[in-house]
Design an enzyme around this catalytic site. Structure first.
Site, PDB file in Angstrom:
ATOM      1  N   ASP A   1      32.845  55.818   9.143  1.00  0.00           N
ATOM      2  CA  ASP A   1      31.721  55.143   9.787  1.00  0.00           C
ATOM      3  C   ASP A   1      32.012  55.131  11.288  1.00  0.00           C
ATOM      4  O   ASP A   1      32.976  55.759  11.762  1.00  0.00           O
ATOM      5  CB  ASP A   1      31.470  53.749   9.186  1.00  0.00           C
ATOM      6  CG  ASP A   1      32.532  52.714   9.568  1.00  0.00           C
ATOM      7  OD1 ASP A   1      33.525  53.074  10.247  1.00  0.00           O
ATOM      8  OD2 ASP A   1      32.355  51.535   9.201  1.00  0.00           O
ATOM      9  N   HIS A   2      31.184  54.413  12.026  1.00  0.00           N
ATOM     10  CA  HIS A   2      31.339  54.370  13.484  1.00  0.00           C
ATOM     11  C   HIS A   2      32.727  53.860  13.894  1.00  0.00           C
ATOM     12  O   HIS A   2      33.302  54.327  14.878  1.00  0.00           O
ATOM     13  CB  HIS A   2      30.239  53.507  14.113  1.00  0.00           C
ATOM     14  CG  HIS A   2      30.104  52.163  13.454  1.00  0.00           C
ATOM     15  ND1 HIS A   2      29.520  52.006  12.212  1.00  0.00           N
ATOM     16  CD2 HIS A   2      30.490  50.924  13.848  1.00  0.00           C
ATOM     17  CE1 HIS A   2      29.558  50.728  11.872  1.00  0.00           C
ATOM     18  NE2 HIS A   2      30.138  50.052  12.842  1.00  0.00           N
TER      19      HIS A   2
ATOM     20  N   ARG B   1      49.642  54.267 -16.722  1.00  0.00           N
ATOM     21  CA  ARG B   1      48.988  53.213 -15.930  1.00  0.00           C
ATOM     22  C   ARG B   1      47.692  53.712 -15.309  1.00  0.00           C
ATOM     23  O   ARG B   1      46.701  52.976 -15.218  1.00  0.00           O
ATOM     24  CB  ARG B   1      49.957  52.704 -14.859  1.00  0.00           C
ATOM     25  CG  ARG B   1      51.106  51.903 -15.464  1.00  0.00           C
ATOM     26  CD  ARG B   1      52.282  51.751 -14.543  1.00  0.00           C
ATOM     27  NE  ARG B   1      53.418  51.153 -15.252  1.00  0.00           N
ATOM     28  CZ  ARG B   1      54.667  51.162 -14.797  1.00  0.00           C
ATOM     29  NH1 ARG B   1      54.955  51.726 -13.631  1.00  0.00           N
ATOM     30  NH2 ARG B   1      55.637  50.617 -15.497  1.00  0.00           N
TER      31      ARG B   1
ATOM     32  N   THR C   1      38.862  49.240   9.438  1.00  0.00           N
ATOM     33  CA  THR C   1      40.070  48.721   8.794  1.00  0.00           C
ATOM     34  C   THR C   1      40.566  49.590   7.642  1.00  0.00           C
ATOM     35  O   THR C   1      41.690  49.399   7.177  1.00  0.00           O
ATOM     36  CB  THR C   1      39.780  47.330   8.205  1.00  0.00           C
ATOM     37  OG1 THR C   1      38.681  47.483   7.275  1.00  0.00           O
ATOM     38  CG2 THR C   1      39.398  46.331   9.277  1.00  0.00           C
ATOM     39  N   GLY C   2      39.723  50.444   7.125  1.00  0.00           N
ATOM     40  CA  GLY C   2      40.017  51.201   5.907  1.00  0.00           C
ATOM     41  C   GLY C   2      39.626  50.428   4.656  1.00  0.00           C
ATOM     42  O   GLY C   2      39.607  50.993   3.556  1.00  0.00           O
TER      43      GLY C   2
ATOM     44  N   HIS D   1      53.640  56.296 -15.065  1.00  0.00           N
ATOM     45  CA  HIS D   1      52.573  56.305 -14.061  1.00  0.00           C
ATOM     46  C   HIS D   1      51.294  56.919 -14.635  1.00  0.00           C
ATOM     47  O   HIS D   1      50.192  56.438 -14.361  1.00  0.00           O
ATOM     48  CB  HIS D   1      53.035  57.049 -12.816  1.00  0.00           C
ATOM     49  CG  HIS D   1      54.236  56.428 -12.186  1.00  0.00           C
ATOM     50  ND1 HIS D   1      54.281  55.095 -11.854  1.00  0.00           N
ATOM     51  CD2 HIS D   1      55.463  56.933 -11.885  1.00  0.00           C
ATOM     52  CE1 HIS D   1      55.470  54.809 -11.356  1.00  0.00           C
ATOM     53  NE2 HIS D   1      56.207  55.899 -11.362  1.00  0.00           N
TER      54      HIS D   1
ATOM     55  N   GLY E   1      36.682  48.299   3.760  1.00  0.00           N
ATOM     56  CA  GLY E   1      35.335  48.403   3.183  1.00  0.00           C
ATOM     57  C   GLY E   1      35.093  49.772   2.570  1.00  0.00           C
ATOM     58  O   GLY E   1      34.562  49.893   1.451  1.00  0.00           O
TER      59      GLY E   1
ATOM     60  N   CYS F   1      37.312  53.835   8.319  1.00  0.00           N
ATOM     61  CA  CYS F   1      36.403  52.851   8.927  1.00  0.00           C
ATOM     62  C   CYS F   1      37.254  52.016   9.886  1.00  0.00           C
ATOM     63  O   CYS F   1      38.349  52.441  10.265  1.00  0.00           O
ATOM     64  CB  CYS F   1      35.663  52.017   7.877  1.00  0.00           C
ATOM     65  SG  CYS F   1      36.662  50.929   6.845  1.00  0.00           S
TER      66      CYS F   1
ATOM     67  N   HIS G   1      53.049  57.481  -7.333  1.00  0.00           N
ATOM     68  CA  HIS G   1      52.839  56.558  -8.458  1.00  0.00           C
ATOM     69  C   HIS G   1      51.385  56.456  -8.907  1.00  0.00           C
ATOM     70  O   HIS G   1      51.131  56.241 -10.091  1.00  0.00           O
ATOM     71  CB  HIS G   1      53.325  55.150  -8.087  1.00  0.00           C
ATOM     72  CG  HIS G   1      54.815  55.020  -8.044  1.00  0.00           C
ATOM     73  ND1 HIS G   1      55.475  53.813  -8.130  1.00  0.00           N
ATOM     74  CD2 HIS G   1      55.794  55.957  -7.922  1.00  0.00           C
ATOM     75  CE1 HIS G   1      56.790  54.002  -8.067  1.00  0.00           C
ATOM     76  NE2 HIS G   1      57.001  55.302  -7.927  1.00  0.00           N
TER      77      HIS G   1
HETATM   78  C1  RB5 Z   1      32.249  47.987  10.894  1.00  0.00           C
HETATM   79  O1  RB5 Z   1      32.025  47.069  11.895  1.00  0.00           O
HETATM   80  C2  RB5 Z   1      33.368  47.544   9.992  1.00  0.00           C
HETATM   81  O2  RB5 Z   1      32.961  46.458   9.251  1.00  0.00           O
HETATM   82  C3  RB5 Z   1      33.784  48.691   9.095  1.00  0.00           C
HETATM   83  O3  RB5 Z   1      34.176  49.761   9.879  1.00  0.00           O
HETATM   84  C4  RB5 Z   1      34.912  48.431   8.147  1.00  0.00           C
HETATM   85  O4  RB5 Z   1      36.084  48.055   8.812  1.00  0.00           O
HETATM   86  C5  RB5 Z   1      34.628  47.571   6.998  1.00  0.00           C
HETATM   87  O5  RB5 Z   1      35.494  47.269   6.176  1.00  0.00           O
END
Ligand code: RB5
Length: 143
Positions: A7-8, A136, A66-67, A133, A69, A64, A97
């Protein structure tokens, strides 16, 4: 072939990953997004998940902010094992694993240098094929 999506919030890091893959001659398909306009990460998680599940791509990389979402969205698809990794140790262990098939990164979490080490580790570490593994993973898939 590696499926890429972001995403952005992950766009800038995905561009660095593209450069890195190109330098190594690793084939990829970029499912977007293609600039930093605000978009919805589930769209790109779905495209990458479909490409991996169809066999078009052997693995995927999603980015994204944080990775988190984008990994949640990808893991909604049966057969996708998407792992958020913040260091090469996690990347190695999730291949050994969990036979993770999608790597998720946070563009606001990891710098370029660390991210490329994570990518390299993820792409070069084979699944251990350990009996426990496999069992699982089957438990995850058959639940
Ligand atoms: C976008 O603002 C942010 O929410 C997305 O990139 C991501 O980190 C969501 O988990």
């Amino acid at each position: 072939m590696i499926a890429l999506g972001c995403d952005h919030g992950g766009f800038a890091l995905k561009q660095e990953i593209i450069k890195h893959l190109e330098e190594q001659g690793i084939a990829y398909r970029d499912f977007g997004c293609y600039d930093e306009s605000s978009v919805h990460y589930p769209v790109y998680a779905k495209e990458v998940a479909k490409a991996v599940l169809s066999g078009e791509c052997e693995k995927g990389i999603l980015v994204c902010s944080t990775g988190l979402g984008i990994s949640m969205a990808a893991n909604r698809f049966a057969g996708i094992r998407a792992a958020v990794c913040t260091d090469p140790f996690c990347a190695k262990m999730t291949r050994l694993h969990n036979d993770a098939n999608v790597l998720c990164l946070g563009g606001l979490v990891v710098g370029k240098g660390l991210a490329m080490e994570i990518v390299d580790t993820f792409l070069t570490t084979e699944f251990s094929n350990g009996e426990r593994h496999i069992k699982r993973i089957q438990m995850i898939e058959n639940d």
